[in-house]
Design an enzyme around this catalytic site. Structure first.
Site: not given
Length: 424
Positions: A205, A337
């Site tokens: 990330e 999500k």
């Protein structure tokens, strides 16, 4: 004219070099919406099922040709002729067509790609940006970013047990300044790690993945970097953690192997409470395992009055799991999500349920991302006030920050940065 006339899926690559699904939805007037589906590394057991081919001769079994075929075949056959502006009907049709509780037959990656692409096509048809189309006239709040600047756990090849160490620039005046503050701390941290002889390689990330064993050492590096960048920890920039505790919950114990600790649920609560007492931590995600409901309740009782306790694997953006958490008094925030539940409609339902229960919502990326910036629009559309979309490195992460900057500019004087309003 907003009638769907064609749907086409293709296999593309995500930020980890793994295949994922991209979908185009084309309307009668020529309007097209395109969406690419993300994928997680640390996934909850209760997430909607991502369909992979399993053919070891292609992409080590991770191909998505079958999911693409489902879009180009069954799903297209069912949806062509429907009105793209009828999002609820589109999503309901796909859920019914799939016929399983977890979208395992067609694949959540197939269904989500179509769901988001249809919404984008409809927004374009209505000559509105996606955040306005989904959120209406009230969509104007720019989220405080949770910027992941040190990676551990499943996102990095190092001994750090906790998966994400994040900074939250609450004192910024706007999203543009928030990104700047985060960038300055990120680059200062790089210098500090380098000076200590530690690696400045980055994880999935975009955060650094140094060879540090201790959670406290990682937090100390971040505090020092915040100060050296000219900011005050606990006033201008706060800290947030994503433990991803399910990943190290083994045989009823929290096995922090990097630190040589084996903790019961009660000991894990005490461990986290000590961190909160010593550091300006305002948010902890997945602090307990997804099935440790008693541990979640104990944690919420101990820290929920002063710390945002975010359920990711716990809730998987699923209204049924969330309802259980609300009833049990477990956690006080939901990570959002879209690929965990698989449609835009169900995502918005879960967000609304959390909001009505007094929970906060945090819009989130996955560790396997693409240049698709849909979640930036959804963060503003839902006025959720917080977003997790990685570090200040890797274009797949920056695509979301850059989209937020564009949205803020488009909103002009009506834009609001959530800032300190997120503090408990």
């Amino acid at each position: 004219m907003s009638t769907i006339i064609d749907i086409h899926a293709r296999e593309i690559l995500d930020s980890r070099g793994n295949p994922t699904v991209e979908v185009d939805v084309i309307l009668e007037d020529g309007t097209m919406g395109r969406a690419a589906v993300p994928s997680g590394a640390s996934t909850g057991a209760y997430e909607a099922v991502e369909r992979r081919d399993g053919d070891k001769t292609r992409y080590m079994g991770k191909g998505v040709l079958e999911a693409c075929a489902a879009v180009n075949g069954e799903i297209a056959d069912a949806l062509v002729g429907l009105d793209a502006t009828e999002q609820v009907d589109i999503d309901a049709s796909m859920i019914e067509l799939d016929g399983t509780a977890n979208k395992s037959r067609l694949g959540a990656n197939a269904i989500l790609g179509v769901s988001l692409a249809a919404a984008k096509a409809a927004a374009d048809y209505c000559t509105q940006p996606l955040y306005r189309y989904v959120g209406g006239t009230s969509a104007r709040v720019l989220p405080v970013p949770m910027m992941n600047i040190i990676n551990g756990g499943e996102h990095a090849d190092n001994p750090i047990d906790i998966q994400e160490f994040m900074i939250m620039p609450v004192a910024a005046d706007n999203i543009r300044d928030a990104v700047r503050m985060g960038s300055e701390v990120f680059h200062t941290l790089k210098k500090e790690l380098s000076a200590a002889g530690l690696s400045t390689g980055i994880g999935d990330e975009g955060g650094f993945a140094p060879n540090i064993n201790s959670t406290r050492d990682a937090l100390d590096f971040i505090l020092k970097s915040i100060e050296k960048a000219g900011y005050k920890p606990g006033e201008e920039i706060y800290l947030a953690l994503d433990c991803a505790a399910t990943e190290y919950f083994k045989n009823g114990k929290y096995e922090l192997s990097g630190e040589g600790k084996s903790l019961t649920s009660e000991e894990n609560v005490a461990y986290l409470a000590a961190l909160v007492a010593d550091y300006p931590i305002i948010s902890i995600e997945d602090a307990m395992s997804e099935d440790d409901w008693d541990g979640w309740k104990a944690l919420t009782d101990a820290l929920g009055h002063k710390v945002q306790l975010v359920g990711d694997d716990l809730f998987v953006t699923n209204p049924e799991r969330l309802a259980t958490g609300i009833e049990r008094g477990s956690a006080n925030s939901m990570l959002v999500k879209v690929n965990q539940i698989g449609t835009l409609t169900e995502t918005l339902k879960a967000v609304d349920m959390a909001h009505r229960a007094g929970f906060t919502n945090v819009m989130s990326h996955r560790s396997g991302e693409t240049e698709d910036a849909t979640i930036a629009d959804l963060a503003v559309a839902t006025n959720c006030g917080q977003i997790k979309t990685g570090s200040l490195a890797r274009s797949d992460r920056l695509a979301k920050y850059n989209q937020l900057i564009r949205i803020e500019e488009a909103l002009g004087e009506t834009a609001e940065y959530a800032g300190r309003s997120i503090l408990r």
